[in-house]
Design a protein around this motif. Structure first.
Motif, PDB file in Angstrom:
ATOM      1  N   ALA A 103       2.687   1.385  -3.793  1.00 43.15           N
ATOM      2  CA  ALA A 103       3.878   1.455  -4.639  1.00 43.15           C
ATOM      3  C   ALA A 103       5.093   1.912  -3.845  1.00 43.15           C
ATOM      4  N   GLY A 104       4.887   2.896  -2.968  1.00 46.83           N
ATOM      5  CA  GLY A 104       5.990   3.367  -2.145  1.00 46.83           C
ATOM      6  C   GLY A 104       6.481   2.298  -1.185  1.00 46.83           C
ATOM      7  N   ALA A 105       5.538   1.559  -0.599  1.00 44.84           N
ATOM      8  CA  ALA A 105       5.913   0.481   0.319  1.00 44.84           C
ATOM      9  C   ALA A 105       6.677  -0.615  -0.413  1.00 44.84           C
ATOM     10  N   ALA A 106       6.218  -0.968  -1.616  1.00 51.88           N
ATOM     11  CA  ALA A 106       6.909  -1.997  -2.396  1.00 51.88           C
ATOM     12  C   ALA A 106       8.332  -1.575  -2.721  1.00 51.88           C
ATOM     13  N   PHE A 107       8.525  -0.289  -3.034  1.00 53.69           N
ATOM     14  CA  PHE A 107       9.858   0.217  -3.328  1.00 53.69           C
ATOM     15  C   PHE A 107      10.762   0.123  -2.093  1.00 53.69           C
ATOM     16  N   LEU A 108      10.233   0.518  -0.939  1.00 54.28           N
ATOM     17  CA  LEU A 108      11.033   0.495   0.282  1.00 54.28           C
ATOM     18  C   LEU A 108      11.353  -0.930   0.723  1.00 54.28           C
ATOM     19  N   VAL A 109      10.398  -1.853   0.512  1.00 49.62           N
ATOM     20  CA  VAL A 109      10.639  -3.246   0.882  1.00 49.62           C
ATOM     21  C   VAL A 109      11.735  -3.850   0.024  1.00 49.62           C
ATOM     22  N   ARG A 110      11.758  -3.497  -1.267  1.00 44.61           N
ATOM     23  CA  ARG A 110      12.762  -4.058  -2.170  1.00 44.61           C
ATOM     24  C   ARG A 110      14.089  -3.340  -2.088  1.00 44.61           C
ATOM     25  N   ARG A 111      14.102  -2.112  -1.597  1.00 40.83           N
ATOM     26  CA  ARG A 111      15.301  -1.285  -1.675  1.00 40.83           C
ATOM     27  C   ARG A 111      16.536  -1.901  -1.011  1.00 40.83           C
ATOM     28  N   PRO A 112      16.441  -2.440   0.220  1.00 45.10           N
ATOM     29  CA  PRO A 112      17.652  -3.029   0.824  1.00 45.10           C
ATOM     30  C   PRO A 112      18.219  -4.185   0.013  1.00 45.10           C
TER      31      PRO A 112
ATOM     32  N   GLY B  24      12.669  -5.220  15.742  1.00 48.62           N
ATOM     33  CA  GLY B  24      12.004  -4.275  14.859  1.00 48.62           C
ATOM     34  C   GLY B  24      11.145  -4.989  13.845  1.00 48.62           C
ATOM     35  N   GLY B  25      10.006  -4.437  13.530  1.00 48.25           N
ATOM     36  CA  GLY B  25       9.111  -5.082  12.574  1.00 48.25           C
ATOM     37  C   GLY B  25       8.574  -4.122  11.542  1.00 48.25           C
ATOM     38  N   ALA B  26       9.357  -3.074  11.214  1.00 52.24           N
ATOM     39  CA  ALA B  26       8.898  -2.124  10.204  1.00 52.24           C
ATOM     40  C   ALA B  26       8.624  -2.818   8.883  1.00 52.24           C
ATOM     41  N   LEU B  27       9.352  -3.886   8.598  1.00 54.11           N
ATOM     42  CA  LEU B  27       9.149  -4.630   7.360  1.00 54.11           C
ATOM     43  C   LEU B  27       7.740  -5.211   7.298  1.00 54.11           C
ATOM     44  N   VAL B  28       7.238  -5.695   8.430  1.00 56.10           N
ATOM     45  CA  VAL B  28       5.889  -6.264   8.480  1.00 56.10           C
ATOM     46  C   VAL B  28       4.856  -5.185   8.169  1.00 56.10           C
ATOM     47  N   ILE B  29       5.061  -3.994   8.726  1.00 55.34           N
ATOM     48  CA  ILE B  29       4.116  -2.897   8.508  1.00 55.34           C
ATOM     49  C   ILE B  29       4.177  -2.418   7.058  1.00 55.34           C
TER      50      ILE B  29
END
Length: 210
Positions: free
Chosen positions: A196-205, A120-125
């Motif tokens: 901003a939403g992507a940054a939040f999701l990337v940091r969330r885990p 999976g590469g959702a993090l890259v996207i």
């Protein structure tokens, strides 16, 4: 300004400027590549709307311009990712020590490795939309010596997703609101909101892990 950029959109120079901006913003995140893509798409859409009023025969030539803009931005994005990936791959012990001193890069490297190894590469996207996320992910992938066949497809998807989103914002903003600062402003708010939403999701885990 937007009218002048609309004229530039019909020439090859706009693609060169967009490509260089997208290519180099991976090492200089302050470059306004997203702003440039949106503004160019807005101007092109507004030009197409104006041409539609003068006859249907003047509309079709605008469509390839939008598609070429998307392709140009996406291609430059992938090339920039691969360039940093290869540099990080060859960085050696000095780069490894630099990454080890950065909690952000170390975390990105670990999470990226886990994501890619699971297919999976959702993090890259997601990272492609986050401020400086593209740089961090490309560095982490190269420094961790991830295989190019694991990284490249996700980098390509990320580039297409980001370019498609940016071009769509500018294009539909220009269609609905014309070549105005309001159209560009609304599109940029949507772009920065996605970042901003992507940054939040990337940091969330990582935050949840603590």
């Amino acid at each position: 300004m937007l009218e002048n950029l609309g004229a530039l959109t019909g020439s090859p120079w706009i693609y060169a400027v967009v490509a260089l901006s997208v290519l180099f913003d991976i090492v200089l995140p302050v470059l306004p590549s997203g702003v440039l893509v949106i503004t160019a798409a807005t101007a092109a859409a507004a030009a197409g709307t104006s041409a539609a009023g003068t006859g249907a025969g003047h509309v079709t030539h605008e469509v390839p311009d939008i598609l070429a803009l998307l392709l140009c931005a996406a291609t430059a994005s992938v090339i920039g990712d691969l360039a940093v990936y290869r540099l990080a791959w060859r960085g050696g012990e000095r780069l490894d020590r630099a990454i080890a001193r950065s909690r952000r890069l170390t975390s990105a490297q670990e999470r990226l490795g886990t994501a890619l190894s699971r297919g999976g590469g959702a993090l890259v996207i997601l990272a492609r939309f986050a401020p400086a996320g593209r740089s961090i992910v490309s560095l982490a992938a190269g420094a961790a010596h991830r295989k190019v066949r694991e990284f490249l497809p996700w980098s390509a998807l990320a580039g297409v997703a980001w370019a498609g989103y940016s071009v769509a914002l500018g294009y539909f903003g220009g269609q609905w609101l014309g070549a105005t600062w309001l159209a560009t402003g609304v599109s940029l708010v949507a772009l920065f909101g996605a970042g901003a939403g992507a940054a939040f999701l990337v940091r969330r885990p990582r935050a949840a892990a603590h």
